[in-house]
Design a protein around this motif. Structure first.
Motif, PDB file in Angstrom:
ATOM      1  N   ARG A  69       5.316  23.707  -6.541  1.00  0.00           N
ATOM      2  CA  ARG A  69       4.704  23.323  -7.805  1.00  0.00           C
ATOM      3  C   ARG A  69       3.699  23.891  -8.063  1.00  0.00           C
ATOM      4  O   ARG A  69       2.839  24.890  -6.741  1.00  0.00           O
ATOM      5  CB  ARG A  69       3.607  21.235  -7.350  1.00  0.00           C
ATOM      6  N   HIS A  70       3.510  24.414  -9.148  1.00  0.00           N
ATOM      7  CA  HIS A  70       1.309  24.986  -9.262  1.00  0.00           C
ATOM      8  C   HIS A  70       2.428  26.688  -9.141  1.00  0.00           C
ATOM      9  O   HIS A  70       0.889  27.186  -9.143  1.00  0.00           O
ATOM     10  CB  HIS A  70       0.191  24.682  -8.965  1.00  0.00           C
ATOM     11  N   ALA A  71       3.058  26.675  -9.110  1.00  0.00           N
ATOM     12  CA  ALA A  71       3.905  28.523  -8.948  1.00  0.00           C
ATOM     13  C   ALA A  71       4.487  28.281 -10.554  1.00  0.00           C
ATOM     14  O   ALA A  71       5.099  27.963 -10.822  1.00  0.00           O
ATOM     15  CB  ALA A  71       4.377  28.480  -7.557  1.00  0.00           C
ATOM     16  N   LEU A  72       4.724  30.129 -10.506  1.00  0.00           N
ATOM     17  CA  LEU A  72       5.886  29.883 -11.441  1.00  0.00           C
ATOM     18  C   LEU A  72       6.375  31.313 -10.898  1.00  0.00           C
ATOM     19  O   LEU A  72       7.002  32.232  -9.588  1.00  0.00           O
ATOM     20  CB  LEU A  72       5.214  31.393 -12.913  1.00  0.00           C
ATOM     21  N   PRO A  73       7.968  31.376 -11.465  1.00  0.00           N
ATOM     22  CA  PRO A  73       9.024  32.156 -10.371  1.00  0.00           C
ATOM     23  C   PRO A  73       9.393  33.711 -10.821  1.00  0.00           C
ATOM     24  O   PRO A  73       7.800  34.264 -11.700  1.00  0.00           O
ATOM     25  CB  PRO A  73       9.887  32.294 -11.783  1.00  0.00           C
ATOM     26  N   ARG A 104       1.394  33.669 -16.175  1.00  0.00           N
ATOM     27  CA  ARG A 104       0.607  32.790 -16.045  1.00  0.00           C
ATOM     28  C   ARG A 104      -0.538  32.996 -17.153  1.00  0.00           C
ATOM     29  O   ARG A 104      -1.334  34.094 -17.401  1.00  0.00           O
ATOM     30  CB  ARG A 104      -0.253  33.239 -14.480  1.00  0.00           C
ATOM     31  N   VAL A 105      -1.744  31.245 -17.315  1.00  0.00           N
ATOM     32  CA  VAL A 105      -2.528  31.516 -17.974  1.00  0.00           C
ATOM     33  C   VAL A 105      -3.067  30.516 -16.685  1.00  0.00           C
ATOM     34  O   VAL A 105      -2.885  29.530 -16.771  1.00  0.00           O
ATOM     35  CB  VAL A 105      -2.286  30.509 -19.686  1.00  0.00           C
ATOM     36  N   PRO A 106      -4.847  29.962 -17.842  1.00  0.00           N
ATOM     37  CA  PRO A 106      -5.929  29.552 -17.200  1.00  0.00           C
ATOM     38  C   PRO A 106      -5.702  28.060 -17.391  1.00  0.00           C
ATOM     39  O   PRO A 106      -4.902  27.554 -19.031  1.00  0.00           O
ATOM     40  CB  PRO A 106      -7.123  29.655 -17.882  1.00  0.00           C
TER      41      PRO A 106
END
Length: 432
Positions: A69-73, A104-106
């Motif tokens: 979790r909290h990741a992106l491809p 990714r964004v804040p």
């Protein structure tokens, strides 16, 4: 009744928890392979792969699958293992991003982070990326479970990513503060504001202390009123704020509902789904339509327009309060009739043995309709079936069952009715 939990579902943060079974298997909780150490707390450097159903991405480490979790491809992250039962996979949170995705964004919420609120899965992704991830998940579930290749695009609803959630379930921590539960946990993260909730919803309960054994259900309706109910396992819900009549507007009607009755959480979802049902159902004038898991009759109102005064619409719904509200709201449509009970029981009753609907609309709970209901529908041989679903895996299982009965998937639309979360609303058209 789209989006509502199935019986036994646990409520985590903003909605029902529960992930579809994956191809990986784990040992039962409490059992561990003796040749495999417990990785819980271990930090792993991972290359993150494709998204998976449930709000995480897939990585691999030393031959095991890691759901992150909290990741992106495409990212490279340091992830801490949060759960490991010794099977072929474990779960982890990305605690440091070493190579970030351009998507990714804040995060706009300070508690949408590892170890905090479990309600939002994708606050760290752009809106386009969120919808792209959800489309990949829906397509993968159809491919893996139903053996169907289908190009999926998730459509945005009006209003953006924030300030949309009109129905919120909150828990109370030991100090009496309302908040949301951690991901896959019971600890409560207290909050005074939620950026995805309609403004004023969370704030209506955040300024006071509550009994620690309560859950709170907050409904912000279309009339601008906030209704708050106390939920306890040993007694009926108790309204503590609001007028007690929830006003919603959809399909050109005003709906007056009881506070605990199901309605879509996104303000634009009811009309978006009803418009799709209207387009695909094509119930003939004078015909017979079934609305299964029909709730208060949102789709029945659309079907009644199509069959007209000489036709008939049967609504089957197990929640008596929903049926009572539906009867009151659709009193001007005598062609709509109601049956209270579980769908599989009602469809198996002698009273319906000779009914042959022209079209069936079904909107089952998160677990899907299942074989008994699909078989009962297929036995009546409707020309068209419109299936509304809030879980891609359950939809894929039901689609596969309809395909086995000789139906063809003729259309599919997906809506981002739950921005920032992994949930997605789908409508499938199946035809003979």
């Amino acid at each position: 009744m789209t989006g509502r939990p199935s019986p036994g579902d646990r409520v985590d943060a903003h909605g029902p928890a529960g992930e579809a079974a994956t191809s990986a298997s784990a040992s039962p909780a409490g059992e561990r392979r003796r040749d495999r150490p417990d990785w819980t707390g271990r930090r792993l450097e991972l290359e993150v792969g494709a998204p998976a159903h449930g709000g995480h991405c897939v990585a691999r480490f030393e031959g095991r699958v890691v759901f992150v979790r909290h990741a992106l491809p495409g990212e490279r992250v340091l992830a801490e293992v949060t759960e490991d039962h010794g099977g072929s996979f474990c779960r982890a949170d990305a605690v440091r991003v070493d190579a970030a995705s351009p998507d990714r964004v804040p995060q706009p919420c300070p508690v949408a982070r590892p170890g905090k609120c479990g309600g939002c899965d994708w606050q760290h992704a752009t809106a386009d990326a969120q919808r792209r991830i959800k489309a990949q998940v829906v397509a993968e579930q159809l491919r893996r479970i139903a053996d169907v290749e289908w190009p999926v695009a998730v459509e945005a609803l009006p209003g953006g990513l924030l300030d949309w959630r009109s129905r919120v379930r909150m828990a109370v921590d030991p100090a009496g503060r309302p908040g949301f539960r951690q991901h896959r946990g019971h600890a409560v993260v207290p909050v005074e504001h939620c950026p995805i909730a309609v403004p004023g919803a969370v704030e209506a309960v955040a300024d006071r202390r509550w009994r620690r054994d309560l859950e709170l259900e907050i409904v912000a309706d279309d009339a601008g009123e906030v209704h708050v109910s106390e939920l306890r396992p040993d007694r009926p819900a108790r309204l503590v704020a609001g007028g007690g009549v929830v006003v919603e507007r959809a399909v050109g009607r005003e709906w007056r509902l009881s506070p605990g009755v199901f309605w879509q959480v996104h303000p634009a979802a009811a009309d978006a789904l009803a418009d799709t049902v209207r387009e695909w159902a094509q119930a003939p004038a004078g015909g017979l339509a079934w609305d299964l898991y029909g709730g208060v009759g949102l789709f029945a109102a659309v079907l009644a327009e199509q069959v007209g005064a000489d036709g008939s619409v049967l609504v089957v719904e197990s929640a008596r309060r929903s049926v009572s509200d539906g009867i009151a709201n659709l009193g001007d449509l005598p062609q709509v009739r109601w049956e209270v009970g579980r769908v599989e029981r009602v469809l198996g009753s002698p009273e319906l043995a000779d009914e042959r609907p022209d079209v069936v609309v079904l909107d089952p709970p998160r677990k899907g309709a299942g074989r008994a209901v699909v078989d009962a529908i297929a036995d009546r041989d409707p020309e068209r079936v419109v299936h509304v679903a809030c879980d891609p895996a359950a939809l894929a299982r039901d689609v596969g069952l309809f395909l086995d009965q000789g139906y063809t998937l003729a259309g599919l639309r997906a809506f981002d009715a739950f921005p920032m979360t992994h949930h997605v609303e789908c409508v499938a058209l199946l035809t003979r």
